[in-house]
Scaffold this motif. Sequence first.
Motif, PDB file in Angstrom:
ATOM      1  N   THR A  69      23.693 -32.553   0.019  1.00 43.32           N
ATOM      2  CA  THR A  69      22.956 -33.687  -0.534  1.00 43.32           C
ATOM      3  C   THR A  69      21.588 -33.808   0.134  1.00 43.32           C
ATOM      4  O   THR A  69      20.568 -33.973  -0.548  1.00 43.32           O
ATOM      5  CB  THR A  69      23.760 -34.996  -0.358  1.00 43.32           C
ATOM      6  OG1 THR A  69      25.020 -34.841  -1.002  1.00 43.32           O
ATOM      7  CG2 THR A  69      23.021 -36.188  -0.937  1.00 43.32           C
TER       8      THR A  69
ATOM      9  N   ALA B 131      27.027 -44.990   3.306  1.00 43.24           N
ATOM     10  CA  ALA B 131      27.512 -43.840   2.545  1.00 43.24           C
ATOM     11  C   ALA B 131      28.878 -44.161   1.953  1.00 43.24           C
ATOM     12  O   ALA B 131      29.818 -43.377   2.067  1.00 43.24           O
ATOM     13  CB  ALA B 131      27.577 -42.612   3.441  1.00 43.24           C
TER      14      ALA B 131
ATOM     15  N   GLN C  14      21.476 -42.621   0.872  1.00 50.37           N
ATOM     16  CA  GLN C  14      22.420 -43.295   1.762  1.00 50.37           C
ATOM     17  C   GLN C  14      21.739 -43.971   2.954  1.00 50.37           C
ATOM     18  O   GLN C  14      22.361 -44.751   3.657  1.00 50.37           O
ATOM     19  CB  GLN C  14      23.475 -42.304   2.239  1.00 50.37           C
ATOM     20  CG  GLN C  14      24.269 -41.740   1.071  1.00 50.37           C
ATOM     21  CD  GLN C  14      25.161 -40.590   1.462  1.00 50.37           C
ATOM     22  OE1 GLN C  14      24.993 -39.974   2.503  1.00 50.37           O
ATOM     23  NE2 GLN C  14      26.111 -40.275   0.602  1.00 50.37           N
TER      24      GLN C  14
ATOM     25  N   ILE D 159      27.243 -33.848   3.146  1.00 50.50           N
ATOM     26  CA  ILE D 159      26.032 -34.430   3.742  1.00 50.50           C
ATOM     27  C   ILE D 159      24.887 -33.424   3.699  1.00 50.50           C
ATOM     28  O   ILE D 159      23.770 -33.746   3.284  1.00 50.50           O
ATOM     29  CB  ILE D 159      26.293 -34.880   5.200  1.00 50.50           C
ATOM     30  CG1 ILE D 159      27.247 -36.075   5.220  1.00 50.50           C
ATOM     31  CG2 ILE D 159      24.981 -35.222   5.910  1.00 50.50           C
ATOM     32  CD1 ILE D 159      27.815 -36.389   6.594  1.00 50.50           C
TER      33      ILE D 159
ATOM     34  N   LEU E 233      22.858 -46.671   7.755  1.00 47.38           N
ATOM     35  CA  LEU E 233      23.464 -45.797   6.761  1.00 47.38           C
ATOM     36  C   LEU E 233      24.529 -46.554   5.974  1.00 47.38           C
ATOM     37  O   LEU E 233      25.322 -47.285   6.559  1.00 47.38           O
ATOM     38  CB  LEU E 233      24.115 -44.602   7.473  1.00 47.38           C
ATOM     39  CG  LEU E 233      24.890 -43.607   6.622  1.00 47.38           C
ATOM     40  CD1 LEU E 233      23.916 -42.713   5.864  1.00 47.38           C
ATOM     41  CD2 LEU E 233      25.783 -42.752   7.519  1.00 47.38           C
TER      42      LEU E 233
END
Length: 150
Positions: free
Chosen positions: A137, A58, A34, A134, A56
Amino acid sequence: MTDSTSSSIHISAEPGAVLDVVADFEAYPEWADQVKTVTILSEDGDGWADQVEYVLDAGAVKDTYVLEYDWDGIAEDGSGTVSWHLVRAGVLKALDGTYILTPKDGGTQVDYALAVDVKIPMIGMLKRKAEKLIIDTALKELKKRVESLS
């Protein structure tokens, strides 16, 4: 840090090897899906990054933000605590976290805590769920990256 979410993972590498990956911000786009770009804005006298800008993407959350890092809790062997807090962002209101690196069973126990807040209204339960996603991951990607380099 209040209202944070945390998780842990064991990485089959010494703390110093884990820390090397954590501190190699400019390589994040290679392994953190991401994170699109990273720019180190400033470093302290020891060569550690003080402020880092991230771009970022995402999916639903796209943002450019700057984090400030504190490396004071790191020992010579790479074990200890790295913490960060949000300096500025577009969508994010808070992004404060810590990695605690502890030697364990011939490798490193990584404990990760994160508190996220966004400028748009979000139900607390959804926010915690997003933090958990988050963290999980990030830990899996960190483990994969460190162990691929070891």
